[in-house]
Design an enzyme around this catalytic site. Structure first.
Site, PDB file in Angstrom:
ATOM      1  N   ARG A 164       0.819  -1.220   0.000  1.00 35.48           N
ATOM      2  CA  ARG A 164       0.000   0.000   0.000  1.00 35.48           C
ATOM      3  C   ARG A 164       0.849   1.266   0.000  1.00 35.48           C
ATOM      4  NH1 ARG A 164      -3.138  -3.422   3.548  1.00 35.48           N
ATOM      5  NH2 ARG A 164      -1.917  -2.506   5.209  1.00 35.48           N
TER       6      ARG A 164
ATOM      7  N   GLU B 233       6.267 -10.495  14.632  1.00 29.38           N
ATOM      8  CA  GLU B 233       5.797 -11.011  15.911  1.00 29.38           C
ATOM      9  C   GLU B 233       6.183 -12.479  16.068  1.00 29.38           C
ATOM     10  OE1 GLU B 233       1.679 -11.263  18.518  1.00 29.38           O
ATOM     11  OE2 GLU B 233       1.649 -10.370  16.531  1.00 29.38           O
TER      12      GLU B 233
END
Length: 183
Positions: A67, A104
């Protein structure tokens, strides 16, 4: 904040749609596609980001996959600067610089064409959202490894409840981090 800047912020916020439970239950996704579909809002966003590039003396703009490409390319055109895509590893042909970063759960890698950045370049990093800051931090490292200087990082939206800003501040080494909206 000036009245004009507040008007832009209000316009941008009004075009971001909340999508509950996407991509999984408990997540409130911030969908920017209505903003992109509105030519007035997209122009206001492009102008605001181009103004930051000019104010910080950028000579090139890096857009982060995917994006970030949508936002950074028109900003580069508006500001009269070159656009450099930073891609996921393995997507660019030819010689590249690659940078790993931690997610993560695991790691990822991004890369840039080695010849696209050089000493003397002042590079503004543009992306849609600042969340945990891993990709932006890795892009800063790539820019510096290429011998260029980081002019700053600019994002449409910062998720203030996540640690992206605190993660990026040491890597920025004094370069500005600007979020047009913080949620």
């Amino acid at each position: 904040m000036t009245a004009e800047a507040q008007d832009v912020t209000d316009l941008l916020l009004s075009r971001i749609r909340d999508v509950p439970d996407y991509p999984k239950p408990g997540v409130l996704f911030k969908d920017i596609t209505p903003l992109l579909a509105d030519p007035g809002a997209f122009t206001a966003l492009t102008d605001a980001l181009a103004g930051l590039c000019t104010a910080h003396g950028a000579t090139k703009i890096v857009g982060l996959e995917a994006r970030g490409f949508i936002l950074a390319a028109p900003v580069a055109v508006r500001a009269g600067l070159g656009f450099i895509p930073v891609r996921k590893a393995g997507k660019l042909p030819g010689a590249t610089l690659r940078q790993a970063y931690e997610l993560e759960y695991g790691t990822a890698e991004i890369e840039v064409h080695a010849e696209d950045l050089a000493a003397g370049d002042r590079v503004m990093v543009i992306d849609d959202v600042l969340a945990t800051g891993g990709t932006a931090e890795a892009s800063i490292e790539l820019i510096r490894r290429a011998g260029a200087e980081v002019a700053g990082v600019a994002v449409l939206m910062e998720l203030g409840f996540l640690p992206g800003r605190s993660r990026l501040e040491p890597a920025l080494n004094g370069a500005p981090l600007t979020a047009l909206i913080t949620v």
